[in-house]
Every structure is written in C-alpha cells, then in structure tokens.
Design an enzyme around this catalytic site. Structure first.
Site, PDB file in Angstrom:
ATOM      1  CG  ASP A  87      -1.655   1.045   1.582  1.00  0.00           C
ATOM      2  OD1 ASP A  87      -1.765   2.233   0.746  1.00  0.00           O
ATOM      3  OD2 ASP A  87      -2.523   1.119   2.349  1.00  0.00           O
ATOM      4  CG  ASN A 102      -9.752  13.119 -10.803  1.00  0.00           C
ATOM      5  OD1 ASN A 102      -9.608  14.426 -10.289  1.00  0.00           O
ATOM      6  ND2 ASN A 102     -10.359  12.422  -9.646  1.00  0.00           N
ATOM      7  N   GLY A 116      -9.530   4.051  -5.701  1.00  0.00           N
ATOM      8  CA  GLY A 116      -8.610   3.500  -5.918  1.00  0.00           C
ATOM      9  C   GLY A 116      -7.351   4.277  -4.926  1.00  0.00           C
ATOM     10  CB  VAL A 117      -3.746   4.735  -5.639  1.00  0.00           C
ATOM     11  CG1 VAL A 117      -3.744   5.473  -6.928  1.00  0.00           C
ATOM     12  CG2 VAL A 117      -2.542   4.905  -4.608  1.00  0.00           C
ATOM     13  CG  ASP A 118      -7.032  10.466  -6.168  1.00  0.00           C
ATOM     14  OD1 ASP A 118      -6.504  11.216  -5.322  1.00  0.00           O
ATOM     15  OD2 ASP A 118      -7.781  10.975  -7.323  1.00  0.00           O
ATOM     16  CB  SER A 161      -2.966   4.422 -16.498  1.00  0.00           C
ATOM     17  OG  SER A 161      -3.332   5.943 -16.881  1.00  0.00           O
ATOM     18  N   GLY A 190      -5.787   0.869 -13.155  1.00  0.00           N
ATOM     19  CA  GLY A 190      -6.939   0.749 -12.344  1.00  0.00           C
ATOM     20  C   GLY A 190      -8.420   1.019 -13.177  1.00  0.00           C
ATOM     21  CE1 TYR A 203      -9.486   7.839 -14.781  1.00  0.00           C
ATOM     22  CE2 TYR A 203      -7.456   8.724 -15.372  1.00  0.00           C
ATOM     23  CZ  TYR A 203      -8.761   8.845 -14.644  1.00  0.00           C
ATOM     24  OH  TYR A 203      -9.062  10.248 -14.328  1.00  0.00           O
TER      25      TYR A 203
END
Ligand code: ADP
Length: 169
Positions: free
Chosen positions: A10, A24, A32-34, A117, A119, A121
C-alpha cells in the site's frame, strides 16, 4: 546510479521522499489509490489540490503529504485507455517523466510510484509496466540525483509483471 525496486503493498505506508498519486484532471480525489492517499493523508492534501485547481493528463503537481509518512505527494494524471491510438503511451510515459522531474526540482531523492492508469483507467497492465519501467530507466540514466525509485504494486498481477520485467533485463 539510481536503484529501481518493486514491492507489493500500500503506497500510503511508504516512507519515501515523495509518493506519486494517480489523480484525475480535477484533482478532485476519487477511488483507488487516489482515495487511499487522501483518506490516509488527511484534508491538508485536498486543500492544496483545490488551490492548484487541476492538472492536465500527462503532467504532475506537488503538494504536502499531510499525515502520511512520505514528505510530499506528487499528483500525476494518467491517460484513460481508449484502445491505444489516443497517445496513451506517450501520455503515460509523460506521467513518469514529469513526476521524476518535479521530484528533482524539489530535491526529493526517493520516489514511490503506483501502477498509474491500470485501475479504473483500464490501461493494459503489461503494456503499462513496460512503459513505466522503460521511462524510469531512461530518465534515471539521463538525470542524476535520484537515489531510489520504487514501484509499489497493489495487486498480484502487477507485482508479477514488474518482478519479471525487472529481473529479466
Ligand atoms: P487509475 O485511475 O490511474 O487507473 P486507480 O487508483 O484506479 O488509478 O489504479 C491505479 C493502480 O493503483 C491500480 O493498479 C490499483 O491496483 C493501485 N492501487 C489502488 N490502491 C492502492 C494503494 N493503496 N497503494 C498502491 N496502489 C494502489
């Protein structure tokens, strides 16, 4: 010489000088990671994102890391996969390049990347891994000052792809 490493885990737990967020264009947070970075880092990150206002695909911006163990968060915006004929490869390579450039400008020597990108995307993972590794290798050959770049893979498939690629050549 820059060390290039792959680990499974992680990215919010990584104590690097900078961790990279797959953001984004609105820098609005998301899944997700964001989402994980904003949740773990706290509201100070979003406050700076709002001030910055946005980031075009393939570019990168930097903020505080809030409560994270990292010193800074570099937010870059990966391309949405649309079949491969919409400059996806060039834009994904730019994400890695621009993030590393920003790290150097800020004197940050260890940088951890998620698999940008791959995930929601939808960029094919193998192709994305090839672009990521090649771009980081090229950049670190041409630019001095980075001690370590870590690819932090969250899922088994990415971890496998990166491990194989990095050990084979
Ligand atoms: P994108 O919109 O760029 O596709 P996602 O966040 O959906 O971004 O996915 C990018 C990658 O980040 C995926 O491979 C996903 O498995 C991975 N990921 C999700 N959460 C984390 C996390 N906490 N640490 C590291 N990687 C993560």
């Amino acid at each position: 010489m820059t060390t290039i490493e792959v680990i499974k885990g992680d990215i919010t737990k990584i104590k690097a000088d900078a961790i990279v967020n797959a953001a984004n264009e609105q820098l609005a947070g998301g899944g997700g990671v964001d989402g994980a970075i904003h949740r773990a880092g706290g509201p100070a990150i979003m406050a700076e994102c709002r001030q910055i206002g946005g980031c075009p695909t393939g570019q990168a911006v930097i903020t505080t890391a809030g409560n994270l163990p990292a010193k800074k968060v570099i937010h870059t915006v990966g391309p949405i996969w649309k079949g491969g004929h919409h400059r996806e490869e060039e834009l994904l390579a730019n994400c890695y390049k621009q993030s590393l450039k920003l790290a150097l400008v800020h004197g940050l020597c260890t940088v951890a990347f998620p698999n940008i990108s791959t995930g929601v995307y939808d960029y094919p993972k193998k192709e994305a891994a090839n672009v990521a590794i090649q771009t980081v290798r090229d950049f670190t050959k041409e630019n001095e000052g980075l001690e370590k770049v870590i690819f932090v893979c969250f899922d088994d498939e990415n971890y496998q792809l990166y491990s194989e690629h990095l050990s084979s050549n």
